[in-house]
Design an enzyme around this catalytic site. Sequence first.
Site, PDB file in Angstrom:
ATOM      1  N   GLU A   1       0.832  -1.255  -0.039  1.00  0.00           N
ATOM      2  CA  GLU A   1       0.049  -0.020  -0.108  1.00  0.00           C
ATOM      3  C   GLU A   1       0.512   0.995  -0.002  1.00  0.00           C
ATOM      4  O   GLU A   1       0.761   2.185  -0.892  1.00  0.00           O
ATOM      5  CB  GLU A   1      -0.926   0.135   1.199  1.00  0.00           C
ATOM      6  CG  GLU A   1      -2.181  -0.983   1.099  1.00  0.00           C
ATOM      7  CD  GLU A   1      -1.652  -2.249   1.476  1.00  0.00           C
ATOM      8  OE1 GLU A   1      -0.641  -2.643   1.847  1.00  0.00           O
ATOM      9  OE2 GLU A   1      -2.555  -3.309   1.317  1.00  0.00           O
TER      10      GLU A   1
ATOM     11  N   HIS B   1     -11.991  -4.569   9.648  1.00  0.00           N
ATOM     12  CA  HIS B   1     -12.426  -4.331   8.283  1.00  0.00           C
ATOM     13  C   HIS B   1     -13.557  -3.347   8.290  1.00  0.00           C
ATOM     14  O   HIS B   1     -14.397  -3.521   7.382  1.00  0.00           O
ATOM     15  CB  HIS B   1     -12.506  -5.465   7.431  1.00  0.00           C
ATOM     16  CG  HIS B   1     -11.569  -6.109   7.094  1.00  0.00           C
ATOM     17  ND1 HIS B   1     -10.562  -7.021   7.746  1.00  0.00           N
ATOM     18  CD2 HIS B   1     -11.270  -6.451   5.538  1.00  0.00           C
ATOM     19  CE1 HIS B   1      -9.790  -7.430   7.063  1.00  0.00           C
ATOM     20  NE2 HIS B   1      -9.924  -7.152   5.650  1.00  0.00           N
TER      21      HIS B   1
END
Lengths: 322, 332
Positions: free
Chosen positions: A60, A129
Amino acid sequence: MAKMTYREAVRDAMREAMRADPRVFLMGEDVGKYGGAFAVSHGLLEEFGPTRIRDTPLSESTFVGAGIGAALGGMRPIVEVMTINFSLLALDQIVNNAATLRHMSGGQFGVPLLVRMATGGGRQLAAQHSHSLEGWYAHIPGIKVVTPATVADARGLLLAALKQADPVMMFEHATLYPLEGESEDGTIMEIGRAALRRRGKDVSLIAYGGALGKTERAAAQLAQLGIDAEVIDLRSLRPLDTEMILASVTRTHRAVIVEEAWKTGGFAAEVCARIMEGAFDALDAPVARVCGAEVPMPYAQALEQAALPQPESIVKAVQGLF
Amino acid sequence: MSIHKTAAACVNGREHGLSLLRQMLLIRRFEEKSAEIYSAGKIRGFLHLYIGEEAIAVGAMQALSAGDAVVATYREHGQALARGVPAGRIMAEMYGKANGCSRGRGGSMHLFDAERRFFGGYAIVAGGLPIAVGLALADKLQGRLTVTACFFGEGAVAEGEFHESLNLAALWRLPLLFLCENNLYAMGTALARSESQTDIHLKAQSYNIAAEAVDGMDVLAVESAAQRAAAQVRRGDGPYFLELRTYRYRAHSMSDPELYRSKEEVAQWRGRDPLALFEAYLRGRNMLDDADMKTLEADAANDVEWAVAEAERGGWEPVADLERDVYGSVAA
């Protein structure tokens, strides 16, 4: 006007941008062969090929940083960071580089970069999440933060983001992807304008992204109870349309801010402070907030739903102001 | 140490030799003056000096042309000078003046120069590597035969972004020249105390990147390795990695008491001073005499004096402009 889903609107906007501008390309985890973790980029690899639809490793920080570098190098990258939860791995690049480069270089360099990601909870994905951290990003000068809540905005704000000279972060609430609606063609939106979704005279309900639908449902329930609520969709957290917020509160004299993020230090607190600073004398009641419960998101459905704002909790908060 | 063995590099003529020495001397004298001005309180914040490492910036920059890009770290005065950023604008930046190369917004750690494609000093260790990957990607996507030169210290090797960036650059065969300035200390942590594998170029090789270790105190060795590497990168053969072995004579920054290394070790490295080594090399080939040296020293002193004068002469950014250059205009 075309009827489509929020997912299709994001995809169509990217397709339109890539057809119009050879500098635009998309990169991120599983955006190509897989078709996107949320199927947003499905079919784009076939149309544009692997040079412009680039699958990245799970890096990322580096693929967001590469987006910054590619923007410096004359491209108009769209970087998809699957979800906001993983964007924490790229915080350094976003905060220390994307947001600072223009100022730190004395105005010599800009970073016209769009970073898109899914955000929010409500899908029983538990504590790692389900984050709603877009308010963190809105804290940072140098970047812009948009939170489309409708099909038309998903398209319009994405296209507007690609016209910016600066980094824009677009947060797509994951529960919105199947949402159906009308997508207006040809409109270039202005980033930083809120939308008045419902006119009302008794209270201003202020929401964005995934919280908008629940807030609109709350407004409908309130109407049954004889309370005429106005609903404002912020659409952009930075820049923030303070003018529309203050004008609304000045008319209704009451405000409730709704967001999924935790209450402590959340974006709702910022909106609340702006109202205090700009419309204190207009208020007939304290500004109220309906936010996520102060708990890492639990898995069990009943617990998760209890941790999120709901139409009922919004209605209750509004009733408390009268 | 397993420094790549190639035939000793030779200088390409007297003029070029004098030019290399002149550039290294300018960096050395500029840094000495910076330390002095820092002590006088006119430069504030952090100041990281490059003294001892001059051969790397000067040697490596010989392989780059105007269209190439440079990404550097917070210890980047040397790279900026070697890239041609005017000394006066760098000094003015450190003073925080409006005529500084970043309009007083960056300071010592954030020098930028768009005209010279100097994409800045990055002050988070390894933070510049992904940017360099992106610049190289932009070049590749636009079909430009350019090189992005990315300088970083060996401390960056411990960061995840180092590994992510090497992997991505190799995977996408990007035109990127990695220049690892291995000065043996990440602030005060010796390489052997932080890395299980201290031969850094081997890490690059594990990502299928052509890599070699070079004597970073020998400007000609750096120059020839950089030219070889840049030529390969320019051919479209993917990234190249040079581990340049060097030493920082001065403290990490101005507030470092240097408890982590011995005076003997510093003295030993000073015995391989890149300026002295190259001066001796040129004298040995009758390319330099006392008069030349005197002229070079006078030139460097003069350039530094001018730089200081420019910084002193510069005005302050008006506080009314505090919030300028946070955002640009729409529709760029």
